[in-house]
Design a protein around this motif. Structure first.
Motif, PDB file in Angstrom:
ATOM      1  N   HIS A  34       0.875  -1.174   0.000  1.00  0.00           N
ATOM      2  CA  HIS A  34       0.000   0.000   0.000  1.00  0.00           C
ATOM      3  C   HIS A  34       0.912   1.223   0.000  1.00  0.00           C
ATOM      4  O   HIS A  34       1.891   1.251   0.749  1.00  0.00           O
ATOM      5  CB  HIS A  34      -0.890  -0.005   1.249  1.00  0.00           C
ATOM      6  CG  HIS A  34      -1.902   1.084   1.274  1.00  0.00           C
ATOM      7  ND1 HIS A  34      -3.193   0.892   0.828  1.00  0.00           N
ATOM      8  CD2 HIS A  34      -1.824   2.369   1.656  1.00  0.00           C
ATOM      9  CE1 HIS A  34      -3.867   2.033   0.955  1.00  0.00           C
ATOM     10  NE2 HIS A  34      -3.047   2.941   1.458  1.00  0.00           N
ATOM     11  N   VAL A  35       0.596   2.212  -0.827  1.00  0.00           N
ATOM     12  CA  VAL A  35       1.426   3.425  -0.869  1.00  0.00           C
ATOM     13  C   VAL A  35       1.469   4.048   0.527  1.00  0.00           C
ATOM     14  O   VAL A  35       0.432   4.305   1.127  1.00  0.00           O
ATOM     15  CB  VAL A  35       0.867   4.445  -1.878  1.00  0.00           C
ATOM     16  CG1 VAL A  35       1.574   5.784  -1.746  1.00  0.00           C
ATOM     17  CG2 VAL A  35       0.995   3.918  -3.296  1.00  0.00           C
ATOM     18  N   HIS A  36       2.659   4.238   1.022  1.00  0.00           N
ATOM     19  CA  HIS A  36       2.844   4.950   2.288  1.00  0.00           C
ATOM     20  C   HIS A  36       4.253   5.542   2.325  1.00  0.00           C
ATOM     21  O   HIS A  36       5.179   5.006   1.728  1.00  0.00           O
ATOM     22  CB  HIS A  36       2.594   4.051   3.502  1.00  0.00           C
ATOM     23  CG  HIS A  36       3.488   2.864   3.598  1.00  0.00           C
ATOM     24  ND1 HIS A  36       3.323   1.727   2.840  1.00  0.00           N
ATOM     25  CD2 HIS A  36       4.567   2.642   4.379  1.00  0.00           C
ATOM     26  CE1 HIS A  36       4.261   0.849   3.143  1.00  0.00           C
ATOM     27  NE2 HIS A  36       5.040   1.379   4.072  1.00  0.00           N
ATOM     28  N   PHE A  37       4.357   6.667   2.980  1.00  0.00           N
ATOM     29  CA  PHE A  37       5.620   7.376   3.148  1.00  0.00           C
ATOM     30  C   PHE A  37       5.983   7.330   4.624  1.00  0.00           C
ATOM     31  O   PHE A  37       5.136   7.503   5.483  1.00  0.00           O
ATOM     32  CB  PHE A  37       5.482   8.846   2.728  1.00  0.00           C
ATOM     33  CG  PHE A  37       5.225   9.041   1.267  1.00  0.00           C
ATOM     34  CD1 PHE A  37       6.242   9.462   0.426  1.00  0.00           C
ATOM     35  CD2 PHE A  37       3.964   8.820   0.718  1.00  0.00           C
ATOM     36  CE1 PHE A  37       6.010   9.651  -0.929  1.00  0.00           C
ATOM     37  CE2 PHE A  37       3.726   9.003  -0.625  1.00  0.00           C
ATOM     38  CZ  PHE A  37       4.748   9.416  -1.452  1.00  0.00           C
ATOM     39  N   HIS A  38       7.261   7.105   4.909  1.00  0.00           N
ATOM     40  CA  HIS A  38       7.778   7.148   6.268  1.00  0.00           C
ATOM     41  C   HIS A  38       8.473   8.495   6.453  1.00  0.00           C
ATOM     42  O   HIS A  38       9.300   8.878   5.619  1.00  0.00           O
ATOM     43  CB  HIS A  38       8.840   6.061   6.489  1.00  0.00           C
ATOM     44  CG  HIS A  38       8.341   4.671   6.334  1.00  0.00           C
ATOM     45  ND1 HIS A  38       8.058   3.870   7.406  1.00  0.00           N
ATOM     46  CD2 HIS A  38       8.093   3.925   5.220  1.00  0.00           C
ATOM     47  CE1 HIS A  38       7.659   2.682   6.962  1.00  0.00           C
ATOM     48  NE2 HIS A  38       7.666   2.691   5.641  1.00  0.00           N
ATOM     49  N   ILE A  39       8.154   9.202   7.507  1.00  0.00           N
ATOM     50  CA  ILE A  39       8.940  10.367   7.926  1.00  0.00           C
ATOM     51  C   ILE A  39       9.664   9.885   9.181  1.00  0.00           C
ATOM     52  O   ILE A  39       9.038   9.593  10.194  1.00  0.00           O
ATOM     53  CB  ILE A  39       8.064  11.596   8.212  1.00  0.00           C
ATOM     54  CG1 ILE A  39       7.257  11.970   6.964  1.00  0.00           C
ATOM     55  CG2 ILE A  39       8.945  12.767   8.682  1.00  0.00           C
ATOM     56  CD1 ILE A  39       6.246  13.095   7.190  1.00  0.00           C
ATOM     57  N   ILE A  40      10.993   9.759   9.072  1.00  0.00           N
ATOM     58  CA  ILE A  40      11.776   9.125  10.134  1.00  0.00           C
ATOM     59  C   ILE A  40      12.800  10.117  10.685  1.00  0.00           C
ATOM     60  O   ILE A  40      13.791  10.434  10.017  1.00  0.00           O
ATOM     61  CB  ILE A  40      12.515   7.874   9.603  1.00  0.00           C
ATOM     62  CG1 ILE A  40      11.544   6.941   8.884  1.00  0.00           C
ATOM     63  CG2 ILE A  40      13.229   7.156  10.751  1.00  0.00           C
ATOM     64  CD1 ILE A  40      12.227   5.849   8.081  1.00  0.00           C
ATOM     65  N   PRO A  41      12.561  10.620  11.895  1.00  0.00           N
ATOM     66  CA  PRO A  41      13.551  11.516  12.510  1.00  0.00           C
ATOM     67  C   PRO A  41      14.860  10.772  12.743  1.00  0.00           C
ATOM     68  O   PRO A  41      14.859   9.577  13.063  1.00  0.00           O
ATOM     69  CB  PRO A  41      12.908  11.886  13.856  1.00  0.00           C
ATOM     70  CG  PRO A  41      11.476  11.513  13.744  1.00  0.00           C
ATOM     71  CD  PRO A  41      11.408  10.389  12.758  1.00  0.00           C
ATOM     72  N   ARG A  42      15.978  11.456  12.554  1.00  0.00           N
ATOM     73  CA  ARG A  42      17.298  10.866  12.773  1.00  0.00           C
ATOM     74  C   ARG A  42      18.033  11.668  13.843  1.00  0.00           C
ATOM     75  O   ARG A  42      18.802  12.583  13.557  1.00  0.00           O
ATOM     76  CB  ARG A  42      18.102  10.847  11.471  1.00  0.00           C
ATOM     77  CG  ARG A  42      17.497   9.961  10.408  1.00  0.00           C
ATOM     78  CD  ARG A  42      17.439   8.524  10.875  1.00  0.00           C
ATOM     79  NE  ARG A  42      16.899   7.666   9.837  1.00  0.00           N
ATOM     80  CZ  ARG A  42      16.713   6.373   9.997  1.00  0.00           C
ATOM     81  NH1 ARG A  42      17.004   5.797  11.150  1.00  0.00           N
ATOM     82  NH2 ARG A  42      16.221   5.644   9.021  1.00  0.00           N
ATOM     83  N   PRO A  43      17.771  11.332  15.133  1.00  0.00           N
ATOM     84  CA  PRO A  43      18.392  12.075  16.233  1.00  0.00           C
ATOM     85  C   PRO A  43      19.900  11.857  16.295  1.00  0.00           C
ATOM     86  O   PRO A  43      20.419  10.861  15.780  1.00  0.00           O
ATOM     87  CB  PRO A  43      17.704  11.512  17.477  1.00  0.00           C
ATOM     88  CG  PRO A  43      17.201  10.175  17.073  1.00  0.00           C
ATOM     89  CD  PRO A  43      16.910  10.262  15.596  1.00  0.00           C
ATOM     90  N   ALA A  44      20.580  12.779  16.946  1.00  0.00           N
ATOM     91  CA  ALA A  44      22.039  12.705  17.069  1.00  0.00           C
ATOM     92  C   ALA A  44      22.477  11.453  17.814  1.00  0.00           C
ATOM     93  O   ALA A  44      23.601  10.985  17.642  1.00  0.00           O
ATOM     94  CB  ALA A  44      22.563  13.944  17.791  1.00  0.00           C
ATOM     95  N   SER A  45      21.593  10.854  18.615  1.00  0.00           N
ATOM     96  CA  SER A  45      21.952   9.655  19.384  1.00  0.00           C
ATOM     97  C   SER A  45      22.121   8.426  18.496  1.00  0.00           C
ATOM     98  O   SER A  45      22.715   7.438  18.908  1.00  0.00           O
ATOM     99  CB  SER A  45      20.883   9.360  20.442  1.00  0.00           C
ATOM    100  OG  SER A  45      19.637   9.106  19.825  1.00  0.00           O
TER     101      SER A  45
END
Length: 169
Positions: free
Chosen positions: A95-106
């Protein structure tokens, strides 16, 4: 995957991006399911955005607002927006879906290591209370962003209207 990871998807089932209605030249094209007479919502009515040929445009509208929201709520300014099409492209859910994935400094930098981006070692657990608070914060920030955008749009439309009327209004 990380605190604040958000999925953005379509209301109607689309397997791949090219099946989005409105994705072609001129918009308004029908996806495979519509052409074949299949895939209606549970109540039998077509989704209004799909019927109007606006799915692709709507995703383009919401992705930047949601990315800004995720960054504001998590305090993480670096993020990935990922979308996969087909099994060989690592699409697990068809199913079409987009991930918005934060990339923290940790987390370690992913430079030249794109193959590890979705590895199990990159995941963080989030308890229910923290998840509920995070979702509430995102709704609040998104509400403010949308209202601000609508205000700006209204001011711009009023200015254009005044110009057309020779400054009288």
């Amino acid at each position: 995957m990380t605190r604040g990871h958000l999925l953005v998807t379509t209301r109607r089932h689309r397997r791949k991006v090219e099946e989005l209605v409105g994705g072609g030249v001129g918009g308004g094209e029908k996806g495979e399911e519509e052409e074949e007479g299949g895939d209606e919502d549970d109540d039998g009515d077509d989704d209004a955005a799909a019927a109007a040929g606006e799915e692709g445009r709507d995703l383009g509208f919401w992705l930047p607002l949601l990315a800004k929201t995720v960054a504001a709520v998590t305090g993480v300014s670096d993020y990935n927006i990922v979308q996969n099409n087909g099994a060989r492209a690592a699409q697990v859910v068809p199913h079409v879906h987009f991930h918005i994935i934060p990339r923290p400094a940790s987390l370690p930098a992913l430079q030249n290591k794109s193959w590890t981006m979705f590895g199990r070692g990159q995941r963080e657990e989030l308890d229910d209370a923290e998840a509920a608070a995070l979702a509430a914060g995102m709704r609040d920030v998104l509400r403010v962003e949308v209202l601000s955008m609508l205000e700006r749009r209204g001011r711009r439309e009023r200015r254009e209207k005044r110009k057309k009327m020779g400054g009288k209004l």
